[in-house]
Structures are given as C-alpha cells and as structure tokens.
Design a protein around this motif. Structure first.
Motif: not given
Length: 567
Positions: A308, A329, A331-332, A539-540, A543, A549
């Motif tokens: 990413p 992510t 989606e999590d 979220v990014r 990261q 997560k």
C-alpha cells in the motif's frame, strides 16, 4: 446541503463583513442566525422552513434559501471579491480578530502580511488607538513565527484541491486514467505540493483543458508532458501534472508516489533480477520494456505482494512483507465509536446518523455528543443525555441490523474533574473523555487531568489524546508515553481520530501504542454524515504505523467488543 455547511457560510459572511468594516449589527445578525441553527436540535431535513427559525431574519433567510437552492451564496461571493485576499490569512495570527484587521486596513491601508510586517517595523501600528507598543511587538513576533513555519500544506487543506482536480479530470474525456501521487497518496500529514499522473493519448489538448478549468494563479513550467502551476484554493498550492501514455500510467504512478527510499529499494531489487525500473516501465534483461495494467501486477513482477502507498516510506517495507496481511484495512472496520448529532453540534439527527452507518453495513456505532461544559458545542446536560440514552435504547429495539451504543464525549475539566458524575456515566454504554480547554496549562496539570479520566472505571476511551490540529497547533503537549502506560495499566482505549484536521495520535505514538499493546480505535469524530467517509484516511494513517487489525478495537466483532467493554 446540511446545517453545518449553512452555519459555516453564515459565519464566513460575518467574518468577511467584519473585515470589510460593515455595521456591527449586520455582522451580529449573521452570527446570531448561525447560532440559532447550531442550537436547534433538528437536522435540516426535519425542519419545515429553516428561514422561519427564531433568530433568522430576512437577510440571513435569503442567504439560506439561496444556499439550499443553488449550493452557493452570492452575498459571500461579492464579499470575497471586495475584501482584499491578503486580509484573510491575517486571521491566523493570535490576537488579531476581524475588527482589528478591519481597522488596520481602513486606517493604514494594510492589506497583507507583508504590509503589516512593514508597519510594525516602522512603528506606525502603535500609534493607532487600541494597539500600543506591546501589541505591535506581539504582532511582529507572531508574523516572524508565521514566516518561519515550513512551507507545507496540511492534508485537510490539500484534500479540497485533490477533490476539485479529480472532478475536473473525471470530466475530460481524453483522460483514460488519473491519480494523485506523491506524499498525499502516501497519506502524509502535510505535503509541499501535489503531484498528479494523467494517462492520455492527447497530452496537448488535456493540458489546455486543465489550465482552463482550474483557478491558476501562475505557471511555473510548461512542457509537452509536464505542466507545473500554482493554483488558488484555500491557499495557493503548487501542482505538477505529468501527462503520460496510457501504457506508462502504472509505472509512472508508482515512481511519482515514492517515497525516495522506497524507489531506491525497488531499483535495487530490480537490479538483483537484471532489470531496471523507470517511470516509463521496467527494462527487461533482453532490453524490452515491460508495462503493467495495475500496481498489483507491477509488484507481482518482482515477486512481491501489493505494498500500500501508505507504508512506502523508509525502504524497510520490503523487509516486512509478512506483516502486510495483518495490517488494518478499511474492509476490516465494523463500526465507528465517535460521532455527533444535532443534539450537540452535529449536522444530522440521531436517526440520520444511524441510517448512514447502516448503509456502511457497520455492526455497531456509538453516539457521543458533547458534554455540558462545552457550551459552544451545545453540550448535553445530564437530563438531555439521559433522555437521549433512553431514545437510543428504544431505537435498538427497532433496528435489528446494527447495535447502537449510547455514549458521550465528556470533557476533562481544567480543574482535573470530569464533566459528569459516575451515577450518570454508569448508565451509558461507552464513555469518551477528552480535553477541549486550557491547552496552555503546564504538562503536569494536563497529565493530572488525564490521570483522572484514566482512573475512572466508567471511562472507556481517551479521544484525540494530544489535541493537535495538523499544520496549525501542536496540542496541549502531554507526556504520551506516560499516557500510554496509564492506558495499559487502567485498561483504556486510545483514539486515532481520523479527521484529517487531527490524525491524532500521530504515527510515532501509534507505533508506541502497538508496542505497548494498548488498544486503538480508529474513529471519524463525524459531525455530519459525509464526515463518516474520513474513516478511510484514518485507516491509511494507521497503516503508516503498521497498525495490526487485531489491535484496532473497531475491527472486532460485536460480541468481542461487548465483552471487552464489560470487562
């Protein structure tokens, strides 16, 4: 259109009127109208006729009607055209409000930071009634500090430019693909400038269309495949557009996303495989140039999974490949634990926020309106909070696809006490504690306030723990390591506030939290439905700290979260 947009527009009109030197009663009318909307607990959709609200007169009502009909305000546009652009940035200087700036403009013709600085040097400011030598020295000191700040733009400012440019590129049919690149794509807190990669078979035409569509203040460089311009948005910002052939898009995007250290590491890896990476493609051992349809395919070509953009920073990311599947992510994310409604200073009603979270297929959400101390945000009294708590309990019977937790964002007061008593807090599902006042207290006092919240058995989370605003203020300077040690000791969650204004905790502190096994919640702090979308930025940002997560509480299933809160 929502309440927040109207409120901000009314406040902005009042500010510009003040800078112009308009009648104080006229200025006050717009501020009163904004306050009337702010204090009304209904959302815009729940009002039959917002212009009939007490505190809104004919002039302010006409502005609101025009905003609702067209999304624009001709009154604001006229004021922006009349008031010198250089006056608005002066509002960032501490101690200078609209009235004082208007006086400096009217009496001395000061219309920019440069003019103000020269007037201080010439000692003409101290001669004005209401200023004096001390005021002049303070203004000059503020100007010097302002000039010394690095020339970088916070992400909350650049996102407006990115959104506008994306819209322009989307509507140019000669553009086949496009993306922002550089530090913005890597979700850095600040960016020196913006880079865009644009795939097109007609670069000359696209360049002309771009320049015609954007508010260009000046052209830095202009070639056949690259154009660099200064564009006026909230502040002037330099933007590089690189116009590439469609087949070169992926490698150009990778190259100009960076970082420099990441690119060096990738070139070294390519060299070990007898290949050579450039922005145009990958030169193979036989001299042919290989191009790609996606970045996933590009990384796969070197035997790597997709990396990413958010973690492409120091070059060590290629050594941490095994950790990538564990990274949090978007989606999590199963819920949002921090948001506001019209009961305090939000733009949307309780039901509207619930429906917005349901549309995201969240398993749970928490309503956390401000507490009574924060009067400017229409904070809830104990009576109003308990009434809301009761309403949420009833709504939970109605909605079967989402769990609605009742909560509060409770102020930690300057005297180190909490805004609600325990007998109130124990009736709620989720309690956030946060600091919104007395930032200038010594660190010892700030930490005493934090410790009070940490020790309270009904507090679950500390919100935006340092109080920073990216590129604007450093916050209240807590001892973050001590704060995280207390969070570990007392079993508290710390927040990663996803608002691009905050991104608090910062990356280095998120890394520290994960090392200490302190649970983190990524929350939007949404004050309107559309602000729920900043979860992706949060979220990014997480990261970048390689947040896993399993350490992010709002990736947990509902039952696991419930068990944790009960514990």
């Amino acid at each position: 259109m929502n309440k927040k947009i109207i409120i901000r527009t009314l406040e902005k009109i009042a500010l510009y009127m003040e800078l112009k030197g308009e009648n104080p009663f006229k200025v006050s009318a717009f501020r009163k109208a904004a306050q009337a909307l702010e204090l009304d607990p209904r959302s815009l959709a729940e009002m039959d006729d917002v212009t009939k609200l007490k505190g809104i007169g004919k002039g302010t009502g006409d502005v609101i009607t025009e905003l609702m009909d067209s999304g624009k305000s001709s009154v604001l546009e006229e004021l922006q055209a009349e008031v010198p652009k250089g006056l608005v940035p002066l509002m960032k200087l501490q101690g200078l409000g609209g009235k004082k700036i208007a006086k400096l403009y009217k009496e001395l013709g000061i219309d920019s930071a440069e003019a103000l600085k020269q007037a201080c040097i010439d000692h003409t400011i101290q001669k004005l009634p209401g200023f004096g030598p001390k005021s002049e020295d303070k203004i000059l000191q503020e100007l010097m500090e302002f000039d010394s700040r690095p020339g970088r733009h916070p992400i909350w400012k650049t996102e407006e430019a990115v959104a506008t440019i994306n819209e322009v590129l989307e509507n140019i049919k000669e553009v086949s693909e496009y993306s922002v690149a550089g530090s913005y794509r890597r979700t850095k807190d600040t960016s020196k400038d913006l880079d865009f990669i644009v795939a097109t078979a007609e670069p000359a035409k696209v360049k002309d269309l771009l320049l015609a569509a954007l508010p260009v203040e000046g052209t830095i460089a202009s070639g056949t495949t690259k154009v660099s311009v200064t564009v006026e948005f909230q502040d002037p910002i330099d933007i590089d557009f690189r116009l590439v052939a469609p087949e070169e898009f992926v490698t150009a995007l990778h190259h100009f996303t960076g970082s420099k250290d990441h690119n060096v590491k990738m070139r070294q890896l390519a060299k070990s495989q007898n290949k050579k990476i450039s922005e145009y493609g990958v030169e193979q051992e036989d001299g042919t140039i290989r191009t790609f349809k996606s970045e996933e395919e590009f990384f796969q070509h070197f035997g790597l999974p997709f990396i990413p953009p958010s973690v492409r920073e120091d070059g060590r990311e290629t050594d941490r490949i095994e950790e990538l599947p564990e990274l949090v992510t978007i989606e999590d994310i199963k819920g949002d634990l921090h948001m506001h409604t019209t009961s305090s200073d939000g733009a949307n009603s309780l039901k509207e926020m619930i429906d917005a979270c349901r549309s995201k297929s969240y398993e749970y959400m928490v309503i956390t309106d401000h507490s009574q101390y924060l009067k400017v945000a229409n904070g809830l009294t104990p009576e109003r909070l308990l009434a809301q708590n009761k309403e949420i309990r009833e709504l939970n019977k109605e909605y079967k696809d989402i769990e609605i937790f009742s909560g509060t964002e409770m102020d930690i007061l300057p005297d180190a006490s909490l805004d609600f008593d325990d007998d109130i807090l124990k009736q709620l599902d989720f309690v956030i504690a946060s600091i919104h006042s007395s930032f200038q207290q010594p660190q010892e006092q700030i930490m005493e306030r934090m410790l009070t919240a940490m020790k309270n058995p009904y507090v679950h989370m500390i919100a935006h723990p340092t109080g920073r605003i990216v590129g604007q203020r450093g916050g209240y300077d807590p001892d973050v390591e001590q704060l995280l040690d207390w969070a570990k000791e007392y079993g508290k969650i710390v927040e990663l506030n996803a608002s691009p204004y905050r991104l608090d905790l910062a990356v280095e502190f998120l890394e520290m939290a994960q090392e200490k096994e302190v649970p983190v919640a990524i929350n939007t702090d949404a004050h309107a439905i559309e602000q729920l979308e900043v979860m992706a930025i949060g979220v990014r940002h997480g990261q970048k700290a390689w947040l896993k997560k399993e350490n992010v509480v709002n990736t947990w299933p509902l039952e696991k979260l419930k068990a944790y809160l009960k514990k």
